[in-house]
Write a protein that holds these residues in place. Structure first.
Motif, mmCIF file in Angstrom:
data_model
loop_
_atom_site.group_PDB
_atom_site.id
_atom_site.type_symbol
_atom_site.label_atom_id
_atom_site.label_comp_id
_atom_site.label_asym_id
_atom_site.label_seq_id
_atom_site.Cartn_x
_atom_site.Cartn_y
_atom_site.Cartn_z
ATOM 1 N N THR A 196 66.920 -46.415 -17.694
ATOM 2 C CA THR A 196 67.592 -45.226 -17.216
ATOM 3 C C THR A 196 68.632 -45.700 -16.081
ATOM 4 N N ALA A 201 70.100 -43.796 -13.410
ATOM 5 C CA ALA A 201 70.070 -42.345 -12.844
ATOM 6 C C ALA A 201 71.073 -41.907 -12.235
ATOM 7 N N PRO A 220 74.315 -31.169 -14.412
ATOM 8 C CA PRO A 220 73.454 -30.525 -15.287
ATOM 9 C C PRO A 220 72.074 -31.318 -15.132
ATOM 10 N N ASN A 221 71.258 -30.894 -15.904
ATOM 11 C CA ASN A 221 69.893 -31.565 -15.855
ATOM 12 C C ASN A 221 70.043 -33.153 -16.187
ATOM 13 N N GLY A 222 69.226 -33.703 -15.393
ATOM 14 C CA GLY A 222 69.085 -34.996 -15.416
ATOM 15 C C GLY A 222 70.516 -35.839 -14.961
ATOM 16 N N ALA A 223 71.388 -35.201 -14.173
ATOM 17 C CA ALA A 223 72.823 -35.684 -13.727
ATOM 18 C C ALA A 223 72.450 -36.833 -12.402
ATOM 19 N N ARG A 234 66.455 -38.196 -3.098
ATOM 20 C CA ARG A 234 65.207 -39.159 -2.810
ATOM 21 C C ARG A 234 65.653 -40.399 -1.908
HETATM 22 N N1 LIG Z 1 60.593 -41.172 -11.591
HETATM 23 C C1 LIG Z 1 61.351 -41.358 -12.550
HETATM 24 N N2 LIG Z 1 60.999 -42.149 -13.733
HETATM 25 C C2 LIG Z 1 61.992 -42.312 -14.677
HETATM 26 N N3 LIG Z 1 62.891 -41.705 -14.784
HETATM 27 C C3 LIG Z 1 63.336 -40.870 -13.695
HETATM 28 C C4 LIG Z 1 62.560 -40.626 -12.706
HETATM 29 N N4 LIG Z 1 63.142 -39.578 -11.935
HETATM 30 C C5 LIG Z 1 64.327 -39.279 -12.601
HETATM 31 N N5 LIG Z 1 64.326 -40.067 -13.861
HETATM 32 C C6 LIG Z 1 65.524 -39.950 -14.792
HETATM 33 O O1 LIG Z 1 66.655 -40.115 -13.936
HETATM 34 C C7 LIG Z 1 67.751 -39.354 -14.344
HETATM 35 C C8 LIG Z 1 68.238 -38.425 -13.245
HETATM 36 O O2 LIG Z 1 67.208 -37.525 -12.965
HETATM 37 P P1 LIG Z 1 67.216 -36.513 -11.744
HETATM 38 O O3 LIG Z 1 65.968 -35.845 -11.626
HETATM 39 O O4 LIG Z 1 67.753 -37.243 -10.511
HETATM 40 O O5 LIG Z 1 68.358 -35.446 -12.219
HETATM 41 P P2 LIG Z 1 68.705 -33.865 -11.603
HETATM 42 O O6 LIG Z 1 70.111 -33.981 -11.677
HETATM 43 O O7 LIG Z 1 67.911 -33.846 -10.251
HETATM 44 O O8 LIG Z 1 68.183 -33.044 -12.641
HETATM 45 P P3 LIG Z 1 67.429 -31.728 -12.723
HETATM 46 O O9 LIG Z 1 68.698 -30.853 -12.686
HETATM 47 O O10 LIG Z 1 67.083 -31.638 -14.045
HETATM 48 O O11 LIG Z 1 66.330 -31.646 -11.665
HETATM 49 C C9 LIG Z 1 67.013 -38.511 -15.554
HETATM 50 O O12 LIG Z 1 67.545 -39.293 -16.653
HETATM 51 C C10 LIG Z 1 65.732 -38.531 -15.151
HETATM 52 O O13 LIG Z 1 65.034 -38.601 -16.549
#
Ligand SMILES: Nc1ncnc2c1ncn2[C@@H]1O[C@H](COP(=O)(O)OP(=O)(O)OP(=O)(O)O)[C@@H](O)[C@H]1O
Length: 366
Positions: A14, A16, A35-38, A45
């Motif tokens: 992935t 990310a 959006p979610n997962g962006a 972090r």
């Molecule tokens: N610890 C992890 N292990 C594996 N994949 C991860 C991990 N953390 C995030 N991901 C993946 O990385 C991508 C980005 O995730 P992230 O949580 O940063 O998005 P986000 O924008 O904060 O989403 P949300 O608004 O849903 O919290 C996603 O596809 C997620 O599934």
């Protein structure tokens, strides 16, 4: 200041975060949207040194967070309000943080007071509601009186009073010259709270702009009600504007959503009814379909009631031309897509906006 440069972060296969670059400036509230997962939380972090990126870097006031000796004095962050020791009291929790960062213990009482938790300072955190935990997380972020603050979804779990409180807090922190970054899914709240917005999708930068510019980019039109709409339409067209009659259909599309519906408009969409429209308006215009209107041609009176939809010219330009022509204006309302709509449009994979209904306007003034 937070600087994210060429950041790339992978989890196995992935991707990310994908070559992401943006800067969060002091003195502003910057919204972090996607959006979610962006990749918003992942980016945050990395900024906090909790993840090591595959490429690029994230700096806080020019330094990597992990290299700071007393990091809470430089940047305060709230990532997960639930990640606290439930057996401790709020005061003990903040006291631990203060001691480990060499922060004066008097700050504990000060921040508890600032976030409205002074009365429950000696209660165990395990019994706190989500909203109280959010406030405690914010108190921890403020403990070191840092110049940079970063919050992941700080509005989650807060009631309307809590949301208003945090909005005012963030605005006051930015007004003090601090750097404030917050991620949120609540677009309407960001529209009110943030000055600047960074939008990402699939780990990539989509927009890095002021909230004002975003609203202007998604400005639909200006609604004009005037004493002599036909004449004004001709003048506006002669100056390059596109003018259409405002019909019941367009007015309905531009009307604010009912209470409780997400997507409050960024700018007002319709003015209070005039005595004429409130009383039901001109029966020769109201209630007719767009086809009927265009077949019959709109009467001057009908147009002055329903107004003109003007594109390609801002409200100031329209007002200026109307003044020069001696035409009295009854309404001049710039209408934008809501941030919610703008966000959907920005983050949509396809440029084609297939689901959008066909324009329900009739050309005027030709
Ligand atoms: N610890 C992890 N292990 C594996 N994949 C991860 C991990 N953390 C995030 N991901 C993946 O990385 C991508 C980005 O995730 P992230 O949580 O940063 O998005 P986000 O924008 O904060 O989403 P949300 O608004 O849903 O919290 C996603 O596809 C997620 O599934």
């Amino acid at each position: 200041m937070i600087e994210v440069r060429g950041l790339t972060m992978r989890y196995g296969r992935t991707l990310a975060v994908d070559d992401l670059t943006f800067t969060v400036k002091p003195g502003l509230v910057t919204g972090f949207l996607g959006p979610n997962g962006a990749g918003k939380s992942t980016t945050m972090r990395v900024v906090l040194g909790l993840e090591v990126p595959a490429a690029g870097e994230a700096l806080v006031d020019g330094r990597a967070y992990a290299s700071l000796r007393r990091p809470m004095l430089t940047m305060g962050a709230l990532l997960d309000a639930g990640a606290v020791h439930g057996g401790r009291t709020a005061r003990a929790h903040l006291g631990c943080l203060a001691r480990s960062n060499g922060i004066d213990l008097r700050r504990v009482a000060a921040v508890l007071d600032q976030v409205g938790l002074a009365d429950v300072a000696d209660r165990r955190i395990g019994g706190f509601s989500l909203g109280m935990k959010q406030r405690l997380g914010i108190a921890a972020a403020l403990l070191g009186d840092p110049a940079v603050l970063m919050f992941d979804e700080p509005l989650n779990g807060l009631d309307p009073e809590g949301i208003r409180w945090i909005r005012e807090l963030l605005r006051s922190l930015a007004a003090e010259g601090r750097t404030v970054l917050l991620s949120s899914h609540l677009m309407n709240e960001l529209a009110i709270t943030a000055d600047h917005v960074v939008v990402i999708g699939r780990g990539r930068l989509i927009a890095d702009t002021t909230m004002e510019a975003l609203a202007a980019r998604f400005q639909r039109d200006v609604l004009v009600r005037a004493a002599h709409p036909e004449r004004l339409a001709q003048i506006l067209r002669a100056h390059g504007a596109t003018v259409a009659a405002e019909t019941a259909a367009t007015a309905e599309r531009a009307a604010p959503p009912p209470p409780g519906t997400p997507g409050t408009p960024g700018t007002p969409r319709s003015a209070p009814p005039t005595p004429e429209t409130a009383a039901g308006g001109d029966p020769s215009v109201q209630g007719l379909s767009e086809q009927e209107l265009s077949a019959q041609g709109l009467s001057e009176r009908g147009l002055s009631l329903h107004g003109l939809s003007v594109r390609g010219m801002d409200a100031a330009g329209i007002g200026e031309l109307a003044l020069r022509a001696g035409i009295a204006l009854r309404e001049l309302t710039p209408r934008s897509a809501s941030l919610e709509e703008a966000f959907m449009e920005l983050t949509e994979d396809s440029v084609e906006y297939g689901a959008r209904p066909a324009a329900a306007v009739t050309e005027v003034g030709r």
